[in-house]
Enzyme design. Structure first.
Site, PDB file in Angstrom:
ATOM      1  N   GLU A   1      -5.100  -0.216  -7.678  1.00  0.00           N
ATOM      2  CA  GLU A   1      -4.040   0.644  -8.213  1.00  0.00           C
ATOM      3  C   GLU A   1      -2.991  -0.247  -8.896  1.00  0.00           C
ATOM      4  O   GLU A   1      -2.427  -1.136  -8.260  1.00  0.00           O
ATOM      5  CB  GLU A   1      -3.388   1.456  -7.095  1.00  0.00           C
ATOM      6  CG  GLU A   1      -4.298   2.523  -6.497  1.00  0.00           C
ATOM      7  CD  GLU A   1      -3.642   3.285  -5.368  1.00  0.00           C
ATOM      8  OE1 GLU A   1      -3.804   4.515  -5.307  1.00  0.00           O
ATOM      9  OE2 GLU A   1      -2.960   2.659  -4.518  1.00  0.00           O
TER      10      GLU A   1
ATOM     11  N   HIS B   1      -2.435  -2.956  -6.089  1.00  0.00           N
ATOM     12  CA  HIS B   1      -2.928  -2.633  -4.750  1.00  0.00           C
ATOM     13  C   HIS B   1      -4.452  -2.713  -4.655  1.00  0.00           C
ATOM     14  O   HIS B   1      -5.159  -1.848  -5.180  1.00  0.00           O
ATOM     15  CB  HIS B   1      -2.443  -1.222  -4.367  1.00  0.00           C
ATOM     16  CG  HIS B   1      -2.855  -0.809  -2.995  1.00  0.00           C
ATOM     17  ND1 HIS B   1      -3.124   0.498  -2.667  1.00  0.00           N
ATOM     18  CD2 HIS B   1      -3.068  -1.540  -1.860  1.00  0.00           C
ATOM     19  CE1 HIS B   1      -3.472   0.556  -1.395  1.00  0.00           C
ATOM     20  NE2 HIS B   1      -3.452  -0.652  -0.882  1.00  0.00           N
TER      21      HIS B   1
ATOM     22  N   SER C   1       0.816  -1.215   0.000  1.00  0.00           N
ATOM     23  CA  SER C   1       0.000   0.000   0.000  1.00  0.00           C
ATOM     24  C   SER C   1       0.843   1.254   0.000  1.00  0.00           C
ATOM     25  O   SER C   1       0.310   2.354  -0.167  1.00  0.00           O
ATOM     26  CB  SER C   1      -0.918  -0.001   1.223  1.00  0.00           C
ATOM     27  OG  SER C   1      -0.154  -0.101   2.410  1.00  0.00           O
TER      28      SER C   1
ATOM     29  N   ASN D   1      -3.666   6.184  -0.670  1.00  0.00           N
ATOM     30  CA  ASN D   1      -3.109   6.281   0.682  1.00  0.00           C
ATOM     31  C   ASN D   1      -2.441   7.625   0.938  1.00  0.00           C
ATOM     32  O   ASN D   1      -2.390   8.089   2.078  1.00  0.00           O
ATOM     33  CB  ASN D   1      -2.125   5.138   0.926  1.00  0.00           C
ATOM     34  CG  ASN D   1      -2.830   3.939   1.546  1.00  0.00           C
ATOM     35  OD1 ASN D   1      -3.707   4.119   2.391  1.00  0.00           O
ATOM     36  ND2 ASN D   1      -2.476   2.752   1.127  1.00  0.00           N
TER      37      ASN D   1
END
Length: 285
Positions: A152, A140, A119, A190
């Site tokens: 992602e 991800h 992440s 994130n």
């Protein structure tokens, strides 16, 4: 590339969820974990989700059985040798991930795609120094993987365009919504989410409002489905803390990404959220 067999490394919540996503699409899945208890727990998790699908008439009992039969629990990394794609979903530690990809680089076929569900850790750094870094990419998922639509697809400095396209199409085939991302600390989601968590922790630390108050306000006034503390408990406070530390380091200690001592102490005490039964909320009641 024709993708038939997918390896998933790490049978925790995220790894088990990824295994289910792949099995639901008819792939043979080799779910790897060195800990048999974790594998057993993952199987119970898969059965519980599929049982709910049967109860909701989303699938038949026969389809549930067929899906479970596609998931093979394994404990040795060599058993992933014939996989077309391997997705790593172990804890956020660079040394651990580099060790795994170093082994995969030797064990797997040269045309196998090697993906990390990290992440926040740099894909370029994970692939650094390994043979065939062009086949190592970020992939991800978001928790819970069977539900959340976004993936992602992160291009490392040496990832080949051909492999980026294969990974992108694979995400689509899984029914996900892929987004191409440049290899940058925290990628997109994130990085954007850090202020949501960090400011909530600062508000808590300054005794401006309590956990439940902050969550309630963010849901009612902000329109979020979950408050920042509910989300941390679901993701895992240890995972959230590790992600923040990684982004803070990779941005050369920019103050806006500074980790919270509240999170640190919760990790030190073992209060990691839902998975331990206690986090910002008590799940043992």
């Amino acid at each position: 590339m024709s993708i038939k067999t997918v390896g998933v490394i790490g049978a925790g919540t995220m790894g088990a969820g990824i295994a289910l996503v792949c099995a639901r699409k008819g792939h043979q899945v080799m779910l790897l974990d060195a800990n048999q208890a974790v594998l057993d727990k993952a199987l119970v998790y898969l059965e519980s989700i599929l049982t709910k699908d049967v109860e909701k008439n989303k699938i038949s009992e026969q389809e549930m059985t067929e899906t479970l039969e596609l998931v093979h629990l394994v404990s040795e990394i060599e058993q992933l040798a014939d996989c077309d794609i391997v997705i790593e979903a172990v804890p956020e530690r660079l040394d651990l991930k580099k060790s795994i990809f170093s082994q995969l680089s030797v064990i797997c076929r040269e045309d196998a795609l090697l993906l990390t569900n990290t992440s926040s850790i740099s894909i370029t750094e994970i692939a650094g120094g390994l043979s065939h870094p062009e086949r190592i990419l970020g992939f991800h998922f978001f928790n819970p993987a069977p539900v959340m639509p976004l993936v992602e697809v992160i291009r490392g400095k040496k990832s080949s365009e051909e492999n980026v396209e294969v990974a992108y199409r694979f995400a689509q085939e899984l029914g996900k919504v892929p987004v191409l991302v440049t290899d940058t600390p925290g990628f997109i989601v994130n990085r954007i989410a850090r202020p949501y968590y960090n400011e909530a922790l600062r508000v808590l630390g300054d005794h401006v409002a309590g956990v439940e108050q902050i969550d309630r306000i963010m849901k009612l006034a902000g329109g979020f489905k979950m408050g920042p503390f509910e989300l941390q408990d679901m993701i895992g406070i240890d995972i959230n803390f590790a992600t923040t530390k990684s982004i803070y380091t990779d941005f050369f200690h920019e103050g806006r990404f500074k980790p919270s001592r509240i999170q640190q102490q919760m990790v030190q005490s073992g209060s990691l959220g839902r998975k331990t039964g206690e986090g910002f909320y008590d799940y043992n009641k």
